[in-house]
Design a protein around this motif. Structure first.
Motif, PDB file in Angstrom:
ATOM      1  N   PHE A  72     -10.413  12.153  -5.804  1.00 43.54           N
ATOM      2  CA  PHE A  72      -9.242  12.919  -5.362  1.00 43.54           C
ATOM      3  C   PHE A  72      -8.379  13.364  -6.557  1.00 43.54           C
ATOM      4  CE2 PHE A  72      -7.240   8.652  -5.215  1.00 43.54           C
ATOM      5  CZ  PHE A  72      -6.016   8.899  -5.805  1.00 43.54           C
ATOM      6  N   CYS A  95     -12.576   7.276  -3.296  1.00 44.94           N
ATOM      7  CA  CYS A  95     -11.459   6.408  -2.908  1.00 44.94           C
ATOM      8  C   CYS A  95     -11.628   6.153  -1.417  1.00 44.94           C
ATOM      9  CB  CYS A  95     -10.118   7.087  -3.194  1.00 44.94           C
ATOM     10  SG  CYS A  95      -8.718   6.236  -2.427  1.00 44.94           S
ATOM     11  N   ASN A 123      -3.811  10.566  -2.513  1.00 43.05           N
ATOM     12  CA  ASN A 123      -5.094   9.870  -2.296  1.00 43.05           C
ATOM     13  C   ASN A 123      -5.692  10.378  -0.990  1.00 43.05           C
ATOM     14  OD1 ASN A 123      -3.473   8.336  -4.105  1.00 43.05           O
ATOM     15  ND2 ASN A 123      -4.674   6.505  -3.712  1.00 43.05           N
ATOM     16  N   CYS A 180      -5.635   0.764   1.424  1.00 43.45           N
ATOM     17  CA  CYS A 180      -6.461   0.569   0.225  1.00 43.45           C
ATOM     18  C   CYS A 180      -7.110  -0.822   0.299  1.00 43.45           C
ATOM     19  CB  CYS A 180      -5.589   0.653  -1.028  1.00 43.45           C
ATOM     20  SG  CYS A 180      -6.462   0.004  -2.470  1.00 43.45           S
ATOM     21  N   PRO A 181      -8.438  -0.898   0.362  1.00 44.36           N
ATOM     22  CA  PRO A 181      -9.099  -2.206   0.469  1.00 44.36           C
ATOM     23  C   PRO A 181      -8.774  -3.131  -0.711  1.00 44.36           C
ATOM     24  CG  PRO A 181     -10.675  -0.407   0.798  1.00 44.36           C
ATOM     25  CD  PRO A 181      -9.395   0.226   0.332  1.00 44.36           C
ATOM     26  N   SER A 182      -8.534  -2.564  -1.899  1.00 49.97           N
ATOM     27  CA  SER A 182      -8.263  -3.429  -3.060  1.00 49.97           C
ATOM     28  C   SER A 182      -6.869  -4.058  -2.945  1.00 49.97           C
ATOM     29  CB  SER A 182      -8.365  -2.619  -4.358  1.00 49.97           C
ATOM     30  OG  SER A 182      -9.586  -1.930  -4.398  1.00 49.97           O
ATOM     31  N   GLU A 208       1.182   0.353  -2.067  1.00 48.29           N
ATOM     32  CA  GLU A 208      -0.006   0.262  -1.205  1.00 48.29           C
ATOM     33  C   GLU A 208      -0.190  -1.168  -0.675  1.00 48.29           C
ATOM     34  OE1 GLU A 208      -3.478   1.848  -3.164  1.00 48.29           O
ATOM     35  OE2 GLU A 208      -2.500   3.761  -3.477  1.00 48.29           O
ATOM     36  N   CYS A 268     -10.549  -2.267  -8.072  1.00 47.92           N
ATOM     37  CA  CYS A 268     -11.046  -1.085  -7.357  1.00 47.92           C
ATOM     38  C   CYS A 268     -12.425  -0.759  -7.950  1.00 47.92           C
ATOM     39  CB  CYS A 268     -10.079   0.081  -7.546  1.00 47.92           C
ATOM     40  SG  CYS A 268     -10.742   1.630  -6.896  1.00 47.92           S
TER      41      CYS A 268
END
Ligand code: 13P
Ligand code: SF4
Length: 312
Positions: A72, A95, A123, A180-182, A208, A268
């Motif tokens: 992105f 992402c 994002n 955001c998974p991280s 986030e 990430c």
């Protein structure tokens, strides 16, 4: 030093030399996000957050932009500079949060909320930007939302940044269920324990993170906001709640201070795909190039330009 380590070091020096020569030949600039591996940060012409890097992309005289970050970010550079060659060293660096919103689902949601303004976090895909009224980054989400006349906002795709902005403005913000998974890996217990172990430390996190993490901290900041905070703060110890790649920059710029990751596993995987080899190859082959179809680009650019006009 072992033979292997010496060979690795020599290889690195050769690659850095090659990148520097190719950069000159191509009239290229290397933009690096704060989460990139340390050795990539060290070869960057500019290092920054999404907002800072998109501003640099918009202003550069270079013919080629090597974007060391994720898709992105390279797309945003290409949206702003269609006549430049924008390269993403690894085409698989995406992402997962951006992929949680599609243009089709957004169109459907917009039809259910005809009076809402759509604010999309940078994002996001170029298609989602094209369907939105204005873009924002973690550095200016509150400012962008406050600048809008609409009272009802649809915020895509990050529910947590959207929630944080809702606590800082009086708007009615409807949240898209992305995340955001991280950043989700950071738990309240991580912060609570570190505060017990380092009672003098300041705690800074990225928006986030979940709201129950933000509630435990001193400041909520974009990645470059964290770098500015670290330089200005009197604190000798700072707990940092974001992707751990930023620790390299924080330590380099503030040698007398200690930076403690809120959780060491906040990584990430997409940001870690960039290597010196891939940067050299991208400059050599001028690929993988990122281009956005012109009809989408023009509509996405209107959203990005509106953001850049609000946030000076
Ligand atoms: P910043 O704009 O704060 O650098 O954040 C980008 C990002 O991807 C955070 O996960
Ligand atoms: Fe996307 Fe999260 Fe990686 Fe940022 S850290 S690029 S939001 S997956």
């Amino acid at each position: 030093m072992s033979l292997r380590t010496t060979a690795d070091k020599n290889n690195r020096v050769t690659l850095i030399d090659k990148i520097s020569k190719l950069k000159e030949e191509r009239n290229a600039v290397i933009l690096v996000h704060n989460y990139q591996p340390g050795e990539i940060q060290d070869i960057g012409d500019f290092i920054g957050d999404s907002l800072g890097l998109s501003r640099i992309a918009a202003q550069t005289d270079a013919d080629v932009i090597v974007f060391c970050g994720v898709l992105f970010m390279a797309e945003t550079a290409s949206i702003l500079c269609p006549n430049k060659t924008v390269l993403l060293p690894d085409i698989n660096a995406g992402c997962p949060m951006a992929d949680m919103a599609t243009a089709e689902r957004l169109r459907q949601k917009k039809s259910e909320m005809p009076n809402a303004s759509v604010v999309c976090y940078v994002n996001s895909t170029a298609e989602v930007k094209a369907e939105s009224d204005v873009c924002c980054t973690s550095a200016n989400a509150v400012e962008v939302i406050a600048s809008l006349d609409a009272e009802e906002i649809l915020f895509v795709p990050d529910q947590h940044l959207g929630h944080y902005a809702s606590t800082q403005t009086n708007k009615n913000i409807v949240l898209w269920p992305g995340f955001c998974p991280s950043h989700m890996l950071i738990q309240p217990d991580h912060i609570i324990q570190l505060k017990q172990q380092h009672p003098q430390a300041k705690v800074i996190v990225h928006p986030e993170c979940r709201h129950n993490i933000i509630a435990l901290t001193d400041e909520t900041l974009s990645t470059s906001g964290m770098c500015r905070y670290a330089q200005k703060s009197d604190a000798r110890e700072i707990v940092v709640g974001t992707e751990i790649g930023i620790i390299h920059r924080l330590k380099k710029e503030n040698p007398g201070k200690t930076f403690i990751p809120a959780y060491k596993g906040t990584i990430c995987p997409d940001m870690k795909l960039t290597t010196l080899e891939k940067v050299a190859r991208a400059l050599e082959t001028l690929s993988p190039e990122i281009k956005v179809p012109e009809d989408i680009r023009l509509r996405a650019k209107a959203s990005v330009d509106k953001m850049l006009a609000v946030s000076k």
